[in-house]
Design an enzyme around this catalytic site. Structure first.
Site, PDB file in Angstrom:
ATOM      1  N   TYR A  56       6.150  16.965  46.865  1.00  0.00           N
ATOM      2  CA  TYR A  56       7.171  16.593  45.889  1.00  0.00           C
ATOM      3  C   TYR A  56       7.030  17.480  44.664  1.00  0.00           C
ATOM      4  O   TYR A  56       5.911  17.690  44.170  1.00  0.00           O
ATOM      5  CB  TYR A  56       7.015  15.124  45.456  1.00  0.00           C
ATOM      6  CG  TYR A  56       8.177  14.291  45.931  1.00  0.00           C
ATOM      7  CD1 TYR A  56       9.479  14.636  45.601  1.00  0.00           C
ATOM      8  CD2 TYR A  56       7.966  13.169  46.724  1.00  0.00           C
ATOM      9  CE1 TYR A  56      10.551  13.891  46.054  1.00  0.00           C
ATOM     10  CE2 TYR A  56       9.037  12.416  47.179  1.00  0.00           C
ATOM     11  CZ  TYR A  56      10.320  12.783  46.839  1.00  0.00           C
ATOM     12  OH  TYR A  56      11.390  12.057  47.289  1.00  0.00           O
ATOM     13  N   GLU A  58       9.637  17.591  41.819  1.00  0.00           N
ATOM     14  CA  GLU A  58      10.806  17.460  40.932  1.00  0.00           C
ATOM     15  C   GLU A  58      10.534  18.180  39.610  1.00  0.00           C
ATOM     16  O   GLU A  58       9.420  18.108  39.074  1.00  0.00           O
ATOM     17  CB  GLU A  58      11.117  15.977  40.700  1.00  0.00           C
ATOM     18  CG  GLU A  58      11.935  15.403  41.848  1.00  0.00           C
ATOM     19  CD  GLU A  58      12.002  13.892  41.840  1.00  0.00           C
ATOM     20  OE1 GLU A  58      11.045  13.259  41.386  1.00  0.00           O
ATOM     21  OE2 GLU A  58      13.017  13.354  42.310  1.00  0.00           O
ATOM     22  N   ASP A 202      32.030  31.844  44.094  1.00  0.00           N
ATOM     23  CA  ASP A 202      31.284  31.368  45.273  1.00  0.00           C
ATOM     24  C   ASP A 202      31.246  32.517  46.280  1.00  0.00           C
ATOM     25  O   ASP A 202      32.260  32.842  46.902  1.00  0.00           O
ATOM     26  CB  ASP A 202      32.000  30.140  45.849  1.00  0.00           C
ATOM     27  CG  ASP A 202      31.290  29.580  47.070  1.00  0.00           C
ATOM     28  OD1 ASP A 202      30.445  30.286  47.654  1.00  0.00           O
ATOM     29  OD2 ASP A 202      31.598  28.437  47.446  1.00  0.00           O
ATOM     30  N   LYS A 231      24.332  32.552  55.518  1.00  0.00           N
ATOM     31  CA  LYS A 231      25.440  33.220  56.211  1.00  0.00           C
ATOM     32  C   LYS A 231      25.087  34.707  56.342  1.00  0.00           C
ATOM     33  O   LYS A 231      24.117  35.028  57.010  1.00  0.00           O
ATOM     34  CB  LYS A 231      26.750  32.965  55.468  1.00  0.00           C
ATOM     35  CG  LYS A 231      27.126  31.465  55.443  1.00  0.00           C
ATOM     36  CD  LYS A 231      28.479  31.221  54.849  1.00  0.00           C
ATOM     37  CE  LYS A 231      28.879  29.761  54.912  1.00  0.00           C
ATOM     38  NZ  LYS A 231      28.432  28.978  53.723  1.00  0.00           N
ATOM     39  N   ARG A 237      19.022  27.630  55.850  1.00  0.00           N
ATOM     40  CA  ARG A 237      20.190  26.853  55.457  1.00  0.00           C
ATOM     41  C   ARG A 237      19.938  26.282  54.065  1.00  0.00           C
ATOM     42  O   ARG A 237      19.023  25.488  53.874  1.00  0.00           O
ATOM     43  CB  ARG A 237      20.356  25.726  56.482  1.00  0.00           C
ATOM     44  CG  ARG A 237      21.637  24.997  56.500  1.00  0.00           C
ATOM     45  CD  ARG A 237      21.850  24.396  57.884  1.00  0.00           C
ATOM     46  NE  ARG A 237      22.240  25.453  58.798  1.00  0.00           N
ATOM     47  CZ  ARG A 237      23.473  25.949  58.886  1.00  0.00           C
ATOM     48  NH1 ARG A 237      24.443  25.470  58.145  1.00  0.00           N
ATOM     49  NH2 ARG A 237      23.741  26.921  59.721  1.00  0.00           N
TER      50      ARG A 237
END
Ligand code: DSN
Length: 415
Positions: A56, A58, A202, A231, A237
């Protein structure tokens, strides 16, 4: 190692392992032409399977809400600094779980719910997260759209300027999921300046081309650049945001705590690997082949009698208008699946069919080029696509056999 890992998984969890092995086999025996997909390197794959998933973290490097973050800090710092170097950006946030999350964070940074945002319509090549009514962007912001010119199928920048001056949006979005032509980001920046909007770009589809210097970069012009990393960029991903230093704080806050919780540190590590790979000379050569293969595929499709939206392509994708072959996008996608060519139906500008049926087929060459397919294969594929459109019932076994021959030449993940 990749095969060994799959066998290990299959021994530990046979049902899940079987699905993974079957998916690997599907990837081997199909020609992959989905414009948004790619095949990652073994190193990217390995980074995703590391113990970094256990942590973790954060917050951001040096300012976390948990102890024990020294090593994941290093991974995130590597990813951030490499992203900045690769794209010539002042600041990078590597935590977005996906492109849609990166886009949402950009909205939160530069607009408030109810504010007007101008983006390309989904029907003309834009993306769901640029303001579709069924997406959070369309539900919480006042979305207005621009499309493409009816004849040229290219963005009409004067029209975008007129809409922007009339509507005075808080954000203008440039970037698309199905636009085969170069986008003029400098012109978008002028329009945004004239109407007082922030410019959000984008680059999810063309990030690899931009990293390789084969498409103009929006980084010098935009207030915020968002992208996926999987891509043309050929990473794991996930998502990425780039911005000038003056917007770093508001962007970081919009991701955490604004819209996400704990970052996926194993994916961030894989992004770092991807960015390093993208800085190598081989990556530029690869992106050039992606473009060359797409140009060859587009020319061959035209020679086979297909119409292409905008008449051709400048990048990694082309959009086939299937109407003169009397077959819908949905039916063509289904037929191609049967002969093991993977592609997706796609709306064309002013499509008379519904978005679930469509009159178009989107084809991209990023994944097939990674696999090694060349120009001769592209011409062969164009012929197989024409046979699939014109003589499917008689020729489907023959087409599938020829697809099998092409795939057999380029094995993947065998090591
Ligand atoms: N779903 C992606 C595509 O196929 O273009 C965009 O996020």
């Amino acid at each position: 190692m990749i095969k060994e890992n799959m066998e290990f998984l299959r021994a530990a969890d046979p049902e899940l392992g079987d699905a993974v092995v079957s998916e690997w086999q599907r990837q081997q025996r199909n020609i992959e032409l989905i414009a948004s997909e790619n095949f990652v390197s073994p190193a990217v794959l390995a980074a995703m399977g590391t113990v970094l998933t256990n942590k973790y973290a954060e917050g951001y490097p040096g300012k976390r809400y948990y102890g024990g973050c020294e090593e994941v800090d290093k991974a995130e710092e590597l990813a951030r600094s490499r992203a900045c170097a690769l794209f010539g950006a002042e600041h990078a946030n590597v935590q977005p779980h996906c492109g849609a999350n990166a886009n949402l964070a950009a909205f939160l940074a530069f607009a408030n719910p109810g504010d007007t945002v101008l983006g390309m319509s989904l029907a003309n090549g834009g993306h769901l997260s640029h303001g579709s009514p069924v997406n959070i962007s369309g539900r919480h912001f006042n979305i207005i759209s621009y499309g493409v010119d009816n004849d040229t199928h290219r963005i009409n920048y004067d029209e975008v300027h007129d809409i922007a001056m009339k509507e005075r949006p808080k954000i203008i979005i440039a970037g698309a999921s199905a636009y085969p032509r170069v986008i003029d980001f400098a012109r978008f920046a002028e329009i945004a300046k004239d109407c007082g909007a922030a410019l959000m770009v984008d680059i999810a589809h063309i990030a690899g081309l931009i990293a390789a210097g084969l498409h103009p970069s929006p980084v010098p012009y935009a207030d915020v650049v968002t992208t996926t990393t999987h891509k043309t960029l050929r990473g794991p991903r996930g998502g990425l945001i780039l911005c000038p230093e003056k917007h770093a704080k508001v962007i970081d806050k919009s991701i955490f705590p604004g819209s996400q919780g704990g970052p996926l540190m194993h994916i961030i590590a894989a992004k770092a690997v991807c960015f390093r790979e993208a800085m190598q000379p081989e990556f530029k050569a690869y992106q050039q082949k992606v473009i060359d293969n797409c140009a060859t595929l587009a020319d061959a499709l035209l020679a086979e009698g297909f119409d292409l939206v905008s008449g051709g392509t400048d990048n990694h994708l082309c959009l086939v208008d299937l109407r003169n072959f009397n077959v819908t996008g949905k039916e063509m996608q289904h037929r191609l699946d049967e002969v093991r060519i993977t592609a997706n139906k796609n709306a064309i500008p002013n499509d008379p069919e519904s978005p679930f049926v469509t009159s178009g087929l989107r084809l991209g060459t990023a994944a097939a080029t990674t696999r090694g397919l060349d120009g001769e294969d592209m011409k062969h594929i164009a012929r197989l696509i024409r046979l699939t459109a014109t003589d499917f019932d008689n020729k489907k076994e023959q087409i599938a056999a020829e697809v099998g021959e092409i795939c057999a030449k380029y094995p993947m993940y065998e090591g």
